[in-house]
Design a protein around this motif. Structure first.
Motif, short mmCIF file in Angstrom:
data_model
loop_
_atom_site.label_atom_id
_atom_site.label_comp_id
_atom_site.label_asym_id
_atom_site.label_seq_id
_atom_site.Cartn_x
_atom_site.Cartn_y
_atom_site.Cartn_z
N LEU A 1 30.13 31.88 -1.08
CA LEU A 1 30.83 32.82 -0.21
C LEU A 1 30.01 34.09 0.00
N LEU A 2 29.34 34.53 -1.05
CA LEU A 2 28.50 35.74 -0.95
C LEU A 2 27.35 35.52 0.03
N LEU A 3 26.72 34.36 -0.02
CA LEU A 3 25.63 34.06 0.90
C LEU A 3 26.10 34.06 2.35
N ALA A 4 27.26 33.44 2.61
CA ALA A 4 27.80 33.41 3.97
C ALA A 4 28.18 34.82 4.44
N ALA A 5 28.71 35.65 3.55
CA ALA A 5 29.09 37.01 3.91
C ALA A 5 27.86 37.85 4.26
N LEU A 6 26.79 37.68 3.50
CA LEU A 6 25.56 38.43 3.79
C LEU A 6 25.04 38.09 5.18
N LEU A 7 25.04 36.80 5.52
CA LEU A 7 24.60 36.40 6.85
C LEU A 7 25.49 37.03 7.93
N ASP B 1 28.83 31.71 13.68
CA ASP B 1 30.02 31.23 12.97
C ASP B 1 29.77 29.84 12.40
N THR B 2 29.13 28.99 13.21
CA THR B 2 28.84 27.62 12.78
C THR B 2 27.82 27.59 11.64
N ILE B 3 26.77 28.40 11.75
CA ILE B 3 25.74 28.43 10.70
C ILE B 3 26.35 28.87 9.36
N ALA B 4 27.18 29.91 9.40
CA ALA B 4 27.76 30.42 8.16
C ALA B 4 28.72 29.42 7.53
N LYS B 5 29.59 28.83 8.35
CA LYS B 5 30.66 27.99 7.81
C LYS B 5 30.28 26.52 7.68
N ALA B 6 29.28 26.08 8.44
CA ALA B 6 28.90 24.67 8.40
C ALA B 6 27.64 24.41 7.60
N ILE B 7 26.85 25.44 7.36
CA ILE B 7 25.59 25.24 6.63
C ILE B 7 25.56 26.06 5.35
N ILE B 8 25.69 27.38 5.47
CA ILE B 8 25.52 28.24 4.31
C ILE B 8 26.57 27.96 3.23
N ILE C 1 35.58 36.41 1.72
CA ILE C 1 36.08 35.55 2.80
C ILE C 1 36.66 36.37 3.93
N ALA C 2 37.52 37.34 3.59
CA ALA C 2 38.23 38.10 4.62
C ALA C 2 37.28 38.89 5.51
N MET C 3 36.37 39.63 4.91
CA MET C 3 35.49 40.49 5.71
C MET C 3 34.47 39.68 6.49
N SER C 4 33.98 38.59 5.93
CA SER C 4 33.03 37.76 6.69
C SER C 4 33.72 37.06 7.85
N ASP C 5 35.00 36.67 7.69
CA ASP C 5 35.74 36.07 8.80
C ASP C 5 35.89 37.05 9.96
N VAL C 6 36.20 38.31 9.64
CA VAL C 6 36.34 39.33 10.68
C VAL C 6 35.00 39.55 11.38
N ALA C 7 33.93 39.64 10.61
CA ALA C 7 32.61 39.85 11.20
C ALA C 7 32.19 38.68 12.09
N LEU C 8 32.43 37.46 11.64
CA LEU C 8 32.05 36.29 12.43
C LEU C 8 32.91 36.16 13.69
N THR C 9 34.17 36.57 13.60
CA THR C 9 35.01 36.58 14.80
C THR C 9 34.42 37.51 15.86
N ARG D 1 28.17 19.97 8.17
CA ARG D 1 29.17 20.40 7.20
C ARG D 1 29.86 19.19 6.56
N MET D 2 30.15 18.17 7.36
CA MET D 2 30.84 17.01 6.83
C MET D 2 29.99 16.29 5.79
N VAL D 3 28.69 16.17 6.06
CA VAL D 3 27.80 15.54 5.08
C VAL D 3 27.82 16.32 3.76
N ALA D 4 27.71 17.65 3.85
CA ALA D 4 27.73 18.47 2.65
C ALA D 4 29.07 18.36 1.92
#
Length: 488
Positions: A202-208, A154-161, A135-143, A30-33
């Motif tokens: 954000l849409l891509l991360a939410a789909l995952l 959680d890491t794949i969605a927020k650090a890669i996607i 953002i809101a619904m994907s955060d709840v789902a990842l939690t 994520r930091m590199v990106a």
């Protein structure tokens, strides 16, 4: 501790280490990106567009923080109380998603309708409002995925996607908006292209997130009770206020600075904020896994041991980063273009503020689960203080003034958290080891500063100083931490 508690402690440490390793590996990606993104956007889009991006993202993420309604903290506790029945877990999850969906879609619709009044001076794209429910619904789902003590998704969605998707889409948007090839075919401004890339990432991360949560919990089997949804909302409302306030601490300053000082100042400050976020995320190595451990634990002693260890570790790492930036802040900021070169002092102040906040931030978790009415009060006081100071200092001193206001606000919040955690649990996280670590950092920083000042070969000295600082700090702080006698 009893033998049973000791075995639980060993299991908790193993889970914390596994979760931290997963997040650390994701944080590197994520930091590199993030660095590539801010370098590209700052250089190619310019400081003004970068500032407008910061203002827009601040509004969307602040609204989404409230729309999640505290479920990114409280859902793990709700799932722990639901037991091991898959049907009960599934119903609890979809009740939470329903609550977040109703609130986030309502807020997103309201922002869509009033967007022109929020940005009357420039044409920020209205479709940014779609980011709120995403953002809101994907955060709840990842939690919910962390209930099973894994942070991988959680890491794949927020650090890669999200970061890499945004980077690639920002590159594509810049090419489309500036290339003569698309003249007469696609007409899109730089700010439109940038915000569109943000929303699509954000849409891509939410789909995952939704695919994974369906795989883990299955699809809903029965209708969601309106009464249960309202009761859940009533229980989570205090934490919703608290989480919104926490987000406001790092969003309201950007919004206010843009109003009182203009996009150029907010662009410099937003860049410093993005770089400081790398340090701020250090505590999130442990928070995703520490949250379910605290939610499921009945032993205050065990929680205190975890906090004692982790707060010191966060302090050590963040202090090293702060010292490094103090030595090389000018060179770091100059990478991003001429308009950002003045931001080195801003970055140092922001990192100092993040050090103060990050060291004690994890102590809030037991308060959230055991005394949920107190965190919102402390956050509300801090946001009021920050708003007043940023508006005042930002008007006269621009980005530097906003950083000073944020620093004072973090001092207030850290003090309140320390008082509360000592009052409720008897924890006191500070000890002489903190002074030892600070002494190591100060000595190495002073030596590095003198080496750079007295050297005639700046580039060679900078490289040698950077290597010596990182190596020396890592070795000396490791020895200090290993020699510390911690409770077991």
């Amino acid at each position: 501790m009893s033998p049973h508690e000791q075995s639980e402690m060993i299991r908790d440490r193993r889970d914390l280490a596994r979760g931290a390793l997963q997040i650390l590996s994701g944080s590197g990606v994520r930091m590199v990106a993030r660095v590539m993104l801010i370098v590209f956007v700052a250089k190619m889009y310019g400081v003004n567009v970068f500032g407008r991006l910061g203002e827009t993202v601040a509004i969307i993420e602040l609204a989404a923080a409230f729309a999640a309604f505290g479920l990114n903290k409280t859902l793990l506790g709700e799932l722990a109380k639901a037991g091991n029945s898959s049907a009960t877990l599934r119903h609890t999850l979809y009740t939470a998603l329903t609550l977040s969906a109703v609130i986030s879609i309502s807020i997103g619709t309201a922002l869509w309708l009033i967007w022109g009044n929020i940005f009357p001076s420039h044409a920020a794209p209205r479709y940014a409002a779609f980011g709120v429910p995403l953002i809101a619904m994907s955060d709840v789902a990842l939690t919910a995925t962390r209930h099973f003590r894994t942070v991988a998704w959680d890491t794949i969605a927020k650090a890669i996607i999200k970061p890499w998707g945004f980077l690639l889409l920002a590159l594509a948007g810049y090419f489309v908006s500036t290339s003569p090839t698309f003249d007469g075919i696609i007409t899109i401004s730089l700010i439109d292209a940038l915000i569109l890339g943000y929303v699509l990432s954000l849409l891509l991360a939410a789909l995952l997130a939704f695919v994974v949560v369906v795989k883990m919990y299955g699809l809903p089997r029965k209708a969601i009770s309106i009464r249960n949804t309202l009761q859940l909302g009533r229980r989570t409302f205090p934490i919703a206020i608290n989480e919104t306030g926490i987000f406001a601490l790092r969003r309201i300053d950007i919004i206010i600075l843009g109003i009182v000082a203009g996009p150029a100042a907010s662009g410099v400050y937003y860049l410093g904020r993005q770089l400081a976020t790398v340090v701020e995320k250090m505590r999130y190595m442990f928070e995703p896994m520490l949250a379910p451990i605290i939610a499921q634990s009945q032993s205050d002693e065990k929680i205190g041991v975890h906090l004692s260890r982790l707060c010191l570790f966060v302090f050590t790492v963040q202090l090293g980063m702060l010292s490094f930036v103090f030595l090389f802040g000018d060179q770091i900021m100059s990478w991003f273009g001429q308009g950002f070169a003045v931001g080195a002092s801003v970055l140092v102040l922001l990192l100092l503020a993040e050090l103060i906040d990050g060291t004690v931030a994890l102590t809030e978790l037991p308060i959230v689960f055991r005394h949920p009415r107190w965190p919102p009060r402390s956050i509300l006081v801090t946001v009021i203080i920050e708003t007043a100071l940023v508006a005042l200092f930002g008007h006269y001193f621009g980005a530097m003034g906003a950083a000073i206001g944020f620093l004072f606000a973090m001092l207030v919040l850290a003090s309140i958290r320390l008082i509360l955690v000592y009052r409720f649990f008897g924890y006191w996280i500070f000890n002489p080891t903190y002074l030892e670590i600070a002494g190591i950092a100060g000595a190495l920083t002073g030596a590095g500063f003198l080496a750079l000042l007295l050297s005639d070969h700046q580039i060679a000295a900078q490289i040698a100083c950077a290597i010596a600082f990182v190596g020396g700090y890592a070795v000396l702080s490791r020895k200090t931490l290993r020699s510390r006698k911690l409770p077991t």
